[in-house]
Write an enzyme that holds these catalytic residues in place. Structure first.
Site, PDB file in Angstrom:
ATOM      1  N   GLU A 142       0.883  -1.170   0.000  1.00 29.74           N
ATOM      2  CA  GLU A 142       0.000   0.000   0.000  1.00 29.74           C
ATOM      3  C   GLU A 142       0.915   1.212   0.000  1.00 29.74           C
ATOM      4  OE1 GLU A 142      -2.811   0.285   3.323  1.00 29.74           O
ATOM      5  OE2 GLU A 142      -2.520   2.460   3.280  1.00 29.74           O
TER       6      GLU A 142
ATOM      7  N   ARG B 104       1.615  10.071   1.041  1.00 31.07           N
ATOM      8  CA  ARG B 104       2.232  10.958   2.030  1.00 31.07           C
ATOM      9  C   ARG B 104       3.487  11.583   1.438  1.00 31.07           C
ATOM     10  NH1 ARG B 104       1.495   7.010   7.388  1.00 31.07           N
ATOM     11  NH2 ARG B 104      -0.653   6.510   6.859  1.00 31.07           N
TER      12      ARG B 104
ATOM     13  N   LYS C  99     -10.856  -0.251   6.749  1.00 29.21           N
ATOM     14  CA  LYS C  99      -9.596  -0.143   7.482  1.00 29.21           C
ATOM     15  C   LYS C  99      -9.978   0.212   8.925  1.00 29.21           C
ATOM     16  CE  LYS C  99      -5.518   2.868   7.580  1.00 29.21           C
ATOM     17  NZ  LYS C  99      -4.267   2.915   6.829  1.00 29.21           N
TER      18      LYS C  99
HETATM   19  C1  3PG Z   1      -1.393   3.436   8.188  1.00 25.71           C
HETATM   20  O1  3PG Z   1      -1.604   4.432   7.520  1.00 25.71           O
HETATM   21  O2  3PG Z   1      -1.952   2.376   7.955  1.00 25.71           O
HETATM   22  C2  3PG Z   1      -0.535   3.548   9.393  1.00 25.71           C
HETATM   23  O3  3PG Z   1       0.230   4.692   9.383  1.00 25.71           O
HETATM   24  C3  3PG Z   1       0.279   2.341   9.638  1.00 25.71           C
HETATM   25  O4  3PG Z   1       0.479   2.330  10.996  1.00 25.71           O
HETATM   26  P1  3PG Z   1       1.879   1.896  11.602  1.00 25.71           P
HETATM   27  O5  3PG Z   1       2.874   2.892  11.092  1.00 25.71           O
HETATM   28  O6  3PG Z   1       1.684   1.983  13.108  1.00 25.71           O
HETATM   29  O7  3PG Z   1       2.168   0.518  11.139  1.00 25.71           O
END
Ligand code: 3PG
Length: 216
Positions: free
Chosen positions: A44, A48, A132
């Site tokens: 994914e 960002r 999600k």
């Molecule tokens: C996301 O967007 O899914 C999260 O930022 C992932 O979370 P994590 O960095 O705690 O794994």
């Protein structure tokens, strides 16, 4: 047209989605190879960074077997950018009906972020079948997902946020969890420092842990 079933069948096997933040599109192919070496042909790629669409496009064209979603999709314009780049699915941290609708218009499964019964109900009414659950640990983790799955028996969840190899199995044992997302397999720092072996090793360990094949 990529259907919800297509999303389901692509993720159900390995139960993992590496969440990627990458700032240099020239690293796309090496990153894809590291994930594949670790046993996962899925990613994914989050919006960002400015090069997210280019990374999706390069991963899809150079490694055609890869299943590549667009993450952190916050606007309708980003849905179009992701669809034009060849993304296989759209993930958002929250639920915006306009984003979901646009993804569907572009023939892509949308995975909006939903953590409350009302949000899930609203997503269901648009035909969403997978949500999600973010940020998972902060919103009660596997216990909350299990409770939500009772009334929403047709919904599957992709929890992310605070999950890594040590607690992943708490989630993947739940039948309603389609897959778990996380940045821990390929952190921004590991990608920037081209630590491909480490990314492959973490991915391999995560696949094992997610499927209950290892005590961690
Ligand atoms: C996301 O967007 O899914 C999260 O930022 C992932 O979370 P994590 O960095 O705690 O794994």
């Amino acid at each position: 047209m990529k259907t919800n079933d297509y999303l389901y069948s692509a993720l159900i096997d390995k139960k993992l989605v590496p969440v990627i933040k990458i700032a240099d599109a020239d690293l796309s192919e090496s990153l894809a190879d590291a994930l594949i070496t670790g046993g996962l042909s899925v990613a994914e790629v989050t919006f960002r960074t400015n090069c997210a669409a280019e990374v999706i496009s390069r991963m899809k064209s150079s490694r055609p077997g890869m299943f590549v979603g667009a993450g952190t999709v916050l606007t309708v314009a980003q849905v179009d950018e992701a669809a034009d780049a060849g993304a296989d699915f759209i993930v958002s941290p929250g639920f915006d009906p306009a984003v979901v609708t646009r993804a569907q218009e572009r023939g892509l499964p949308a995975v909006p972020g939903c953590v409350t019964p009302s949000e899930i109900t609203a997503a269901l009414s648009l035909g969403v079948t997978t949500v999600k659950f973010f940020p998972a640990e902060a919103f009660g983790g596997a216990k909350t997902i299990k409770a939500l799955s009772a009334p929403f028996s047709d919904i599957s969840f992709i929890p992310t946020g605070g999950i890594d190899t040590h607690n992943i199995r708490e989630y993947t044992v739940l039948p309603c969890v389609l897959a778990v997302g996380g940045s821990f397999m390929a952190t921004e720092k590991l990608i920037t420092s081209r630590a491909w072996d480490e990314i492959a090793a973490r991915t391999r360990a995560a696949v094992a842990a997610a499927n209950g094949h290892m005590n961690v």
